[in-house]
Enzyme design. Sequence first.
Site, PDB file in Angstrom:
ATOM      1  N   GLY A 510       0.930  -1.103  -0.108  1.00  8.54           N
ATOM      2  CA  GLY A 510       0.039  -0.062   0.000  1.00  8.54           C
ATOM      3  C   GLY A 510       1.073   1.305   0.104  1.00  8.54           C
ATOM      4  CG  ASP A 625      -5.869  -5.580   3.963  1.00 17.91           C
ATOM      5  OD1 ASP A 625      -6.870  -6.112   3.406  1.00 17.91           O
ATOM      6  OD2 ASP A 625      -4.798  -5.245   3.332  1.00 17.91           O
TER       7      ASP A 625
END
Length: 813
Positions: A510, A625
């Site tokens: 990310g 996540d």
Amino acid sequence: MAAMLSCLFLFSLTSYAIYGAANDTLFPNQVLYDGETLVSSNQRFEIGFFGSPTIFGCRRYLGLWYKNIGPSVVWVGNRYPLECGARLLFDKEGRIFLQDFLGTTISIYTPKQIVPRAVLRLLDSGNLVLGDSSNLTAGEYLWQSFDHPVDTLLPGMKLGWDQKTGINRSMSSWRTNIDPYPGEYSFWLESGQSPQLVLEKNQGRHSRWGPWDGQKFSGSNALMDNNDFRPIFNSNTDAFYFTFEAKNDWSLKLSLNPEGKLQFLRWNNATNHWDRVKILNKDTCDQYGTCGPNGVCIVEDPPCQCPDGFTAASPDDWDKMNFTKGCRRITPLNYTDKDVFVKNAGLKLPDKATSWGTLYPEECGDKCLNERSCMAYANININRNGSKCLVWMGDLLDMTHCQNAGNDIFIRMTHGQLDAPVSHGRRKRRRELIEFVPLVSVLLLLSLLACIIFLRRARRTEVLDEPEINQQGNSLGALLQGTDVIAYDSSVLAAATNNFSLANKIGHGGFGNVYKGVLETGVEIAVKKQDVTLRQGVKEFENEVKLIAKLQHRNLTKLLGYCIHGIENFLVYEFLANHSLDKVIFDPERRGTVTWPMRFNIIKGIAKGLVYMHHDSRLTIIHRDLKASNVLLDSEMTPKISDFGLSREFEDDIEERTEYVAGTHGYMPPEYIETGHYSTKSDVFSFGILALEIVSGQRNWSYRHPIYDIGLVGYAWRIWNEGKAVELLDPLIEKPGDVNEVLGCILVGLLCCQRCAQDRPSMVQVVSLLEEDEMSKLNCVPLEPYFPKEWSSSSKSRESVNGLTITELTGRS
């Protein structure tokens, strides 16, 4: 009327009869007359004559059908009709032939030599066979009806070539529903360099399935292993064929009807009707070359798109929904070593492939690059004896996007033309929208879009100035003070990663790319290079540093060191040889190598890592996540939870609420996606999804059961209640002798996926349930789980639709 009387008269003649036909067998010099039948010993199949009288006489055919099921002719001995008085004769030389009252003779088989103890028998499989009675039970036949399919394939019947007989078996449709004369369609196994199934209409390609890649026919969901049948492909020096094995219902058959529909059918006793189980060619994308050269069919409206780097060859024709001219390259190829290959995933491989034998993927790509006419390549493992290199020397024909049954293909592109253009179909829809919507509505829509873009950029893509970047570097150093991680010099990391070359890139997180490196000492490392230009990346980077530096557990990734070089920041991790779990468990070629003991240990290892995060570390840490791509595997397949950019820590295990929904489609629990509330039970839900994925080898966010039209969790819940939960186990691996471990993992997965957070077990309880000594004591009854597939239509926010992590700002009351 005279013709009818003649039929009745001649029907009674017995001039050829010596012995009457008995049960399932004919012996030499016996005759089977019109009106008599042979019936298999299990009473499932019957053979005799069928057809209807006409004003011109009779139309009689030797047929084989299901007994007590109709209409159900599955094989025909003569596709050109006989007149009245039709009979099947089996003489002392072992010849099989048909005759009618006019003396018309149709030969079915003539042996090359006399068969001493010849018999003609209808087997329980529906196969009519001729052979020596002493060898018949061993499957040694001189002739068999299974070698001569008509419009139906029964379980065990084959399409393809047999070296011993020299027969190449194929199917062909009837001309009409009542006329078995050969029709327009034929179905056969193409035995070229890339074996595939082909449907032809009047000798022209109509549909195509394949090529076979070692596990499936590329691009065909309908021909994948399922609850009703298992497709089988065999290729060796003696035979080359496709067949299928019925799993539950002996009446299952593959039928080619006069309209060219290929469908698996199953008899329904309740309705006295043939139910469709699978249709091979059910939509536009199943028609050959729907989108023209280089086009990709997508089963949408419009149904065609162009791959990255291509555009419509004739935009005007595409506007008129005429896609026959397909797609062309935006930039012509250089035909030099500066050309590159772009991976296109989940596609039915194109037609007309050329095989270059067994080559590793890198060798296949290099050889293709050096061949001027080579436009694309792919590697498949047809016989599980090495990686077969397939290449395409011209236009790419008949491609379809098929996520579950597709393959990776690497298409040649000019260097620098890697960005995906907007397809012509999308541009057309946008233009039609603008032309249709009134101007005021357009202005309002544009204003709204501008606001959304501004908010997103303000939060996600705001560029940092140099003072802010320097401050982030100082912050990183402060976070790592007092830890035992190493401070690396930037030159060391650059040398280890070949100056962070594209060839060394192994992933993307990310907040930046991940590169493989090798230190001078020989130690392999993984280096995360921060993209400091994005505020979101910086925040996630700092969050990961703050958490991972404090965590030390066998099932969590280990931070080795860091580097601060000007405005650039780096994190150095241990290198894990087997990469991420998703690259293994969902890969068609590697999936079968991950045995059940490996999978069980992976599930337990992830659970223990979460126990440490939730209960055993100083603070309660919620990952937020957890998914297959965020679990890494070392050389011994030990799982390591990674990527803590979205994680949160708390003094106590309490429920929190956020305005930012961050996570991955298919893994987020309902309370989080609907209200923003999250807790350790959010990770428990994600773990449940992951456990079911590991057991089944299927991605939750893309799986759809081919018959029940439900997702992975829904399918697991269904077969759990039916007492058949073990069927969820990946069919590509061997079933363990003791299935309690499998059932225990499925139970844990369902318990963790329950809708209400308070109903889910803690990770401590999960580990207890997974321990071997607890397997016999499992008495938990899961409530109906939450089905993540419902999110696509019911949630208030947007989730990732392709397995990628997203972060979205959502207004809440």
